[in-house]
Design an enzyme around this catalytic site. Structure first.
Site, mmCIF file in Angstrom:
data_model
loop_
_atom_site.group_PDB
_atom_site.id
_atom_site.type_symbol
_atom_site.label_atom_id
_atom_site.label_comp_id
_atom_site.label_asym_id
_atom_site.label_seq_id
_atom_site.Cartn_x
_atom_site.Cartn_y
_atom_site.Cartn_z
ATOM 1 C CE LYS A 103 13.681 3.977 4.174
ATOM 2 N NZ LYS A 103 13.880 5.391 4.529
ATOM 3 C CB THR A 187 14.848 15.053 0.756
ATOM 4 O OG1 THR A 187 13.702 14.200 0.854
ATOM 5 C CG2 THR A 187 15.998 14.457 1.542
ATOM 6 C CG ASN A 218 14.002 13.639 -4.745
ATOM 7 O OD1 ASN A 218 14.203 13.972 -3.583
ATOM 8 N ND2 ASN A 218 12.998 14.111 -5.452
HETATM 9 N N1 GLU Z 1 12.491 7.900 2.409
HETATM 10 C C1 GLU Z 1 12.517 9.170 3.034
HETATM 11 C C2 GLU Z 1 13.356 9.101 4.300
HETATM 12 O O1 GLU Z 1 14.207 8.270 4.444
HETATM 13 C C3 GLU Z 1 11.134 9.754 3.248
HETATM 14 C C4 GLU Z 1 10.233 8.969 4.155
HETATM 15 C C5 GLU Z 1 8.819 9.494 4.195
HETATM 16 O O2 GLU Z 1 8.533 10.507 3.563
HETATM 17 O O3 GLU Z 1 8.006 8.853 4.859
HETATM 18 O O4 GLU Z 1 13.256 9.938 5.168
#
Ligand code: GLU
Length: 428
Positions: A103, A187, A218
């Site tokens: 992250k 998502t 989103n």
């Molecule tokens: N930020 C999103 C998450 O927390 C997507 C991460 C990604 O696609 O690598 O799952």
């Protein structure tokens, strides 16, 4: 209260009670494999050179390159990014994606930057990360307050630095730059499949089932639309400024239209014509969580359901679309009150799943149709939701503990495949 990371780790301790793993695995999962903190210089529109703090954490890469989003938010810190990278490690394993967890983030309020400044900041962050990321090392994606355009700038900058076209370095890109169809909605779509799989098990699959959703970004806004379309009653939604409530159900497509044109849900509040068209009461983010609804969906930030308000939650089920919206103590209280908490590392994993599909398409150079993406997403979300549910029933534990047990099984298998103490001492 401890740090976000120490709170996050307590969930894993619970999983250790149900599954035997090697001491190596326990040790390896204690700290991130690598963390970087960078000072990102940006020439502002007024001529000032301003520095922003940026982070990237690669928590564990035993199952593959690390994967996870980049967040632009004023509250971004080392502790938050490490916790998010930790959750990504388990999320990718729950969905059986060939990734570890990572992250990143920049401590910034992006709403205060011009578009020029935002682009310079995005490119400068990639300059600062240098070789820390890469298609076979660590693959970023969007997260809170970042989007496809920002991913496009970042990929572009990576290509400029490395003098080659490497679309697989980042996912969630614009379609024209190697993005995947279906990623934008992924998502929410993934969460919808998990919700659809779980509701019949708890007798809540009726058109009368009511939902409250905190967060209209989103994930939250698209999910509200999917639930509305499926015939459920979405009675409350909110964004960072506040929310709206109507016990008979909101007209979600209309609310989304207004949010898109005005950029805030506030325009849906009683502004004459809008108010008469879409009657609703104003409600604070705090009160939304405590509404008397069947299903509560936190889809904003972490630490929203804590020991302070958990006892007041009336929903029968909570689906975590945000990362880490429930604190450890908050969850204990809710679970004791009979509330089913469906964890983030399952519920919101649709995003990273379609990110994986995007990465596969980038590497093969062959692009899929929306039907192919959506069918594979549904298959994986439903399969892993059923797996987590079976472990929940078998072990008599919470769904979060079950998700950790499920992920831990896969992670420890990959760790042990490299050799364990018993192996080297000729005991196995
Ligand atoms: N930020 C999103 C998450 O927390 C997507 C991460 C990604 O696609 O690598 O799952």
């Amino acid at each position: 209260m401890g740090t976000l990371f120490s709170d996050a780790e307590r969930h894993l301790q619970k999983a250790f009670e149900h599954i035997e793993v090697s001491p190596d695995t326990i040790e390896r999962l204690k700290y991130p494999k690598a963390s970087i903190k960078v000072r990102v210089p940006v020439r502002m529109d007024n001529g000032d050179l301003k520095f922003f703090e940026g982070y990237r954490v690669r928590f564990d890469d035993t199952r593959g390159p690390t994967k996870g989003g980049i967040r632009f938010h004023p509250n971004v810190s080392q502790d938050e990014v490490a916790s998010l990278a930790y959750w990504m490690t388990f999320k990718c394993a729950v969905l059986d994606l060939p990734y570890g967890g990572g992250k990143g983030g920049i401590t910034v309020d992006p709403k205060k930057l011009s578009r020029f400044e935002l682009e310079r900041l995005s490119r400068a962050y990639i300059n600062a990360l240098g070789d820390f990321i890469g298609p076979d090392i660590d693959i970023p994606a969007p997260d809170v307050y970042t989007n496809a355009m920002i991913m496009g700038w970042m990929m572009d900058q990576y290509n400029t630095i490395h003098r080659r076209i490497a679309p697989a370095v980042i996912t969630g890109k614009p379609l024209a730059m190697g993005g995947s169809v279906g990623r934008e909605d992924a998502t929410a779509t993934g969460a919808f499949h998990t919700i659809q799989a779980i509701l019949p098990k708890i007798n809540l699959d009726s058109p009368e089932t009511t939902f409250a959703i905190q967060g209209f970004g989103n994930a939250g806004a698209i999910l509200a639309g999917l639930l509305h379309k499926a015939g459920y009653k979405v009675v409350a939604v909110s964004d960072s400024k506040g929310g709206i409530h109507n016990a008979d159900g909101l007209d979600i497509p209309a609310v989304r239209d207004h949010k898109e044109t005005s950029r805030t849900l506030e325009s849906v509040y009683c502004k004459d014509d809008v108010c008469t068209l879409y009657p609703s009461d104003r409600i604070s983010n705090h009160d939304l969580l405590e509404l008397d609804v069947d299903v509560l969906i936190p889809a904003a930030l972490e630490n929203q359901l804590t020991a302070d308000n958990a006892a007041n939650i009336k929903a029968k089920a909570v689906f975590e679309v945000a990362n880490g919206p429930t604190s450890y103590d908050g969850e204990e209280i809710m679970v004791n009150n009979g509330i089913l908490v469906v964890p983030d590392i399952l519920t919101n994993a649709g995003g990273v799943t379609v990110s994986y599909f995007e990465w596969v398409q980038n590497r093969s150079g062959y692009y899929w149709t929306l039907d192919e993406v959506n069918q594979r997403l549904e298959e994986r979300m439903v399969r892993e939701t059923e797996n987590v549910w079976s472990i929940t029933k078998e072990k008599g534990c919470s769904m979060r503990t079950a998700a950790y047990i499920h992920a831990l099984g896969r992670i420890s298998e990959a760790m042990d495949a490299r050799g364990t103490k018993d192996y080297y001492l000729n005991k196995v």
